[in-house]
Design a protein around this motif. Structure first.
Motif, short mmCIF file in Angstrom:
data_model
loop_
_atom_site.label_atom_id
_atom_site.label_comp_id
_atom_site.label_asym_id
_atom_site.label_seq_id
_atom_site.Cartn_x
_atom_site.Cartn_y
_atom_site.Cartn_z
N UNK A 49 14.07 -9.66 10.80
CA UNK A 49 12.64 -9.81 11.05
C UNK A 49 12.25 -9.06 12.31
N UNK A 50 11.09 -8.41 12.21
CA UNK A 50 10.50 -7.73 13.36
C UNK A 50 11.48 -6.75 14.02
N UNK A 51 12.12 -5.94 13.16
CA UNK A 51 13.05 -4.94 13.67
C UNK A 51 12.27 -3.71 14.10
N UNK A 52 12.52 -3.24 15.31
CA UNK A 52 11.81 -2.07 15.82
C UNK A 52 12.24 -0.82 15.06
N UNK A 53 11.24 0.02 14.73
CA UNK A 53 11.51 1.25 13.99
C UNK A 53 12.52 2.12 14.73
N UNK B 28 7.32 -2.51 13.76
CA UNK B 28 8.40 -3.38 13.33
C UNK B 28 8.54 -3.36 11.81
N UNK B 29 9.75 -3.68 11.38
CA UNK B 29 10.09 -3.70 9.96
C UNK B 29 10.71 -5.05 9.63
N UNK B 30 10.33 -5.60 8.49
CA UNK B 30 10.94 -6.82 7.99
C UNK B 30 11.72 -6.48 6.72
N UNK B 31 12.96 -6.99 6.67
CA UNK B 31 13.80 -6.70 5.51
C UNK B 31 14.52 -7.97 5.08
N UNK B 32 14.66 -8.12 3.78
CA UNK B 32 15.37 -9.27 3.23
C UNK B 32 16.24 -8.78 2.09
N UNK B 33 17.54 -9.16 2.16
CA UNK B 33 18.50 -8.71 1.16
C UNK B 33 19.20 -9.93 0.57
N UNK C 292 13.66 -6.65 -0.26
CA UNK C 292 12.41 -5.94 0.02
C UNK C 292 12.41 -5.47 1.46
N UNK C 293 11.67 -4.39 1.69
CA UNK C 293 11.49 -3.81 3.04
C UNK C 293 10.01 -3.58 3.23
N UNK C 294 9.46 -4.12 4.30
CA UNK C 294 8.03 -4.01 4.57
C UNK C 294 7.80 -3.67 6.03
N UNK C 295 6.75 -2.94 6.26
CA UNK C 295 6.35 -2.65 7.63
C UNK C 295 4.85 -2.44 7.69
N UNK C 296 4.26 -2.72 8.83
CA UNK C 296 2.83 -2.48 9.04
C UNK C 296 2.62 -1.88 10.42
N UNK C 297 1.64 -0.98 10.48
CA UNK C 297 1.22 -0.41 11.76
C UNK C 297 2.36 0.20 12.55
N UNK C 298 3.26 0.89 11.85
CA UNK C 298 4.35 1.59 12.54
C UNK C 298 3.93 3.03 12.83
N UNK C 299 4.73 3.71 13.64
CA UNK C 299 4.46 5.11 13.96
C UNK C 299 5.77 5.83 14.21
N UNK C 300 5.74 7.16 13.96
CA UNK C 300 6.92 8.00 14.19
C UNK C 300 6.47 9.23 14.97
N UNK C 301 7.22 9.55 16.02
CA UNK C 301 6.92 10.72 16.85
C UNK C 301 8.09 11.69 16.78
N UNK C 302 7.83 12.90 16.28
CA UNK C 302 8.87 13.92 16.21
C UNK C 302 8.94 14.68 17.54
N UNK D 3 4.31 -0.02 4.73
CA UNK D 3 5.21 0.12 3.59
C UNK D 3 5.43 -1.26 2.96
N UNK D 4 5.27 -1.29 1.65
CA UNK D 4 5.63 -2.47 0.87
C UNK D 4 6.56 -1.98 -0.23
N UNK D 5 7.83 -2.43 -0.18
CA UNK D 5 8.81 -1.92 -1.13
C UNK D 5 9.78 -3.02 -1.53
#
Length: 843
Positions: free
Chosen positions: A271-275, A298-303, A322-332, A344-346
């Motif tokens: 729960x609430x894993x940082x990207x 943050x990302x939430x995952x359940x296996x 499932x793997x879900x995340x909201x309001x995340x960002x990626x900087x290259x 992401x809702x998957x």
């Protein structure tokens, strides 16, 4: 104070057990020497394992508890596997309670294993070095039951700096647990036959990959949980399990049933894993590609892990989650702005029955540009993907590294669907549309950017289509309407695929332009190959043609090449295999009209070739012919020509004159030839200045071009000063090899003066209408001609004329004599008749 006799007696009685115990301990220590312990342990371990065993040193201690300490234990590997030991350890310390031994129970205070190394191998045939078979094909030890497990209690177990290597040659995989540490305490309840275990496990470095290279390295794993093991059912229950993978925390709960096969029912949840933490899990093969990438959110995952694991049959439990995340960002790295608002809702499932991964929703923002996608991947092969988005192309550089010198602007919208099998990209079905609004694309290697591109592309697997796609390239404007079939074949990696018409891309194109410059759409690549043709400007190359069969309908207001300008260009052409075939192309150029049929072969862009049939009507001779021959610079008039011509072009589509071959007919009306030194020398030679400039009404001739020369069997010119008949050849380099017969007008004939010939002779050889014919030989070059009077021809003509005059006079004399003879005979006859008449009259 002295002890009484009674006290001494009690002390002796009480000391007897101690003495006996000390004596027993001394006896055990003396009896169980290092060699005797080895002789006792090694055969039993070898009998149990079926492997060769070696021990460097073993010691037995009695106080405060019985402890067995083993150094350098090695258990050899099974035959048919690698030469490394299956198990080795530096030190093992087994601390056993003494009293329970009298009750035939083994209670261990602690077990310590230092630097154990375990090698587990599975060969390609499925055999392993850790499973022994007995009758019924059941692994040894699986039927030992719960009683054996309950007979030994391990209150304290420690593994220090262990190493486990798992090799599976069936699927070319390898796992390594390096720096394996365990601290476990066990509280066993004999009444319930249950053990409660508090466990802490740490792995310093987990690696996974093939037998030759690792895909994953440097994963750190920590586990801390409470376990409840029921020896009656062989079920291990995990309660409040906590763990961390590379500092990513997760919870683990569930059960493992080990009675027959290992049957799992586990839930792992993060729960609430940082990207940013997730990026640390990137496999080694891709680590360079994401080097410097930063993430937030943050990302939430359940296996869920459920089912049987059996390494022998390669059975694996079902995995879903499932793997879900909201309001995340990626900087290259080296990119100014991050991709934001990533949601992401998957969900996924991997089982024997099905393997699926679904993205129910993926949205993100590139600045103010939204992108959305959904995806269904079934059995990791059947793909259904939809991507929608809009993009201000000027912002692309803020989110993706473009090549140096690349500039984009304008807007693009896209809606793309892809369906098919991942393992067969050529069979995938794609459809969608892309809309361009005022798009500009410029690269460092492009001479002219594409500007103001507007229009919509629609596509599916069979068609790529645009009703109208407009753009500006350099000074050129273009409007394209096209339908392209089988366009995906252009992207195929099958280099040896048969290039049949059914497989090759084809297109129908309508090209409209107000003004098109060929230089704008030609490449600007530097020629690096040695021996490149020198024709044309350095750095240019002929426009490459795509590997597409095209039928093109063109309507161009003005078409400008490096040396020509054509207007009202209309017609149809076919482009196939690098060859442009013109069916009926008409245009206006040089103030006249041209109709052409034929082909241009661009298969060799450094030296294209052409074969054309041209009908030229009312062209200005001076401007048209000057492109091909220096003589054209001095010829004026209305040119008409029918010509079949072939040759080669340089890499700028400019003509290579020496390559020309042609046959045709030519006429020029109401023209003149001026500044030609041949005419000037003739005028000087015959003292007729008016002949220096040739003004004519009609010029007609057939011709051919070969080997760099224009061959003229007979050229007739009707001029004001006379009639010309010319034959021979004129080189495209300006050289002459001509004969010229000039029939002067009556006025010019009266004024002519020819060196070496008296006027009486000239007058004598004039034609009855008073016109004089002169013959000339023309050599040299156009700029330095060598002109001379063909005096032999003139002398022969005078001689022939004299002979004809003599014959004529002779004939006249003969005719006069005959007439006179006839007259004399007539007179005599008449006189005779008169005499006879007189005689008869007299009678």
């Amino acid at each position: 104070m002295a002890l009484s006799k009674k006290s001494k007696t009690w002390l002796i009685i009480l000391a007897i057990p101690v003495v006996l115990l000390l004596g027993a301990a001394a006896f055990l220590k003396f009896y169980f020497t290092n060699e005797r312990l080895k002789a006792l342990l090694i055969p039993r371990i070898e009998q149990a394992t079926g492997r060769q065993v070696a021990i460097n040193d073993v010691n037995l201690s009695v106080f405060p508890a019985i402890a067995l300490e083993v150094h350098g234990l090695t258990i050899a590997n099974k035959t048919g596997f690698s030469n490394d030991p299956m198990l080795s350890l530096d030190r093992m310390l087994l601390d056993v309670k003494l009293r329970p031994l009298f009750d035939k129970r083994v209670e261990v205070n602690s077990l310590v294993l230092e630097k154990p190394r375990l090698l587990l191998e599975t060969n390609e045939d499925g055999s392993s070095n850790y499973a022994e078979k007995k009758q019924g094909d059941q692994p040894v030890g699986t039927s030992s039951g719960a009683s054996a497990l309950a007979a030994v209690v391990l209150p304290d177990v420690r593994i220090i700096n262990g190493y486990i290597e798992m090799i599976d040659r069936r699927d070319n995989s390898k796992q390594v647990y390096d720096g394996f540490h365990v601290i476990a305490t066990v509280d066993f309840n004999p009444s319930t036959n249950q053990a409660r275990i508090e466990n802490k496990t740490a792995i310093d470095n987990y690696s996974y990959g093939s037998l030759t290279s690792f895909l994953i390295t440097d994963w750190r794993i920590n586990l801390e949980n409470n376990l409840l093991f029921d020896a009656n059912t062989s079920v291990l229950k995990i309660e409040n399990g906590k763990g961390a993978l590379n500092a990513i925390p997760f919870d683990i709960n569930g059960t493992v049933d080990a009675k027959d096969k290992i049957n799992m029912d586990l839930t792992v949840e993060a729960k609430q894993v940082n990207v940013a933490q997730l990026l640390n899990l990137t496999p080694k093969a891709y680590i360079e590609k994401i080097k410097g990438v930063q993430g937030n959110g943050s990302v939430n995952a359940k296996i869920l892990i459920k089912g049987i694991y059996d390494s022998d049959t390669r059975a694996l439990p079902d995995i879903s989650g499932n793997i879900n995340t909201t309001n995340a960002s990626i900087q290259y790295p080296n990119i100014p702005k991050p991709i934001t608002n990533i949601s992401l809702v998957s969900n996924f499932v991997k089982s024997k029955a099905k393997q699926e991964f679904h993205i129910e929703r993926l949205t993100a923002n590139l600045g103010q540009n939204p992108i959305a996608a959904t995806m269904d991947l079934v059995n990791f092969d059947d793909l259904a993907l939809n991507v929608k988005g809009s993009m201000n192309l000027a912002e692309v550089k803020d989110y993706y590294p473009l090549e140096a010198g690349t500039n984009l602007s304008g807007a693009m919208k896209a809606d793309v669907n892809i369906n098919g099998k991942v393992n067969n990209p050529d069979a995938m079905k794609a459809s969608g549309n892309m809309e361009f609004q005022n798009v500009t694309v410029a690269t460092a290697t492009s001479k002219n950017p594409i500007r103001e591109m507007n229009g919509t592309l629609t596509f599916n697997n069979q068609l790529l289509e645009s009703k109208k796609l407009t753009m500006t390239i350099g000074k050129s404007d273009l409007a394209l309407g096209f339908t392209m079939r089988n366009y995906l074949s252009m992207m195929s990696e099958e280099k040896d695929a048969p290039n049949t018409p059914q497989e090759k891309a084809s297109a129908s194109v309508t090209l409209t332009s107000n003004h098109l410059f060929t230089a704008d759409i030609m490449g600007d690549e530097s020629r690096a190959k040695a021996g490149a043709p020198s024709g044309g400007e350095k750095g240019k190359s002929a426009m490459p043609l795509p590997n597409v069969d095209m039928d093109v309908t063109a309507n161009i207001g003005t078409l400008t090449t490096e040396k020509f300008e054509m207007k009202n260009v209309k017609g149809t052409m076919r482009i196939a295999n690098g060859v442009i075939t013109m069916n009926n192309l008409t245009m206006s150029m040089f103030d006249g009209t041209v109709a052409s049929r034929g082909s241009i072969n661009l298969q060799n862009p450094q030296r294209p070739t052409f074969t054309l049939n041209l009908d030229l009507n009312s062209l200005k001779a001076n401007t048209a012919l000057s492109m091909f021959t220096s003589f054209g610079q001095r010829l004026f008039g209305d040119l008409n020509m029918n010509i079949a011509i072939s040759g080669a072009l340089d890499d700028t589509l400019g003509l290579i004159p020496s390559s020309l071959n042609a046959t045709g007919n030519m006429s020029v009306n109401n023209g003149k030839v001026q500044g030609v030194k041949v005419n000037q020398q003739i005028a000087s030679l015959v003292s007729l200045p008016d002949l220096a400039e040739l003004n004519f009404k009609d010029w007609v001739n057939a011709f051919s071009i070969a080997d760099g020369r224009v061959k003229i069997p007979e050229l007739k010119i009707s001029a004001l000063g006379g009639d010309y008949a010319i034959g021979g050849s004129h080189g495209l380099d300006g050289t002459n090899d001509l004969t010229m017969a000039l029939l002067l007008s009556e006025a010019a004939s009266a004024k002519v003066s020819v060196p070496g010939f008296a006027n009486e002779v000239l007058n004598a050889i004039k034609e009855p209408n008073g016109r004089l014919k002169l013959d000339f030989l023309v050599g040299g070059t156009l700029n330095d001609p060598k002109v001379k009077l063909n005096s032999d021809a003139l002398t022969a003509r005078a001689t022939n004329f004299a002979k004809s005059k003599l014959e004529e006079e002779k004939l006249k004399l003969q005719q006069k004599a005959e007439e006179e003879a006839k007259k004399t005979a007539g007179d005599l006859k008449k006189k005779g008749e008169d005499i006879l008449k007189g005689i008869f009259k007299k009678k």
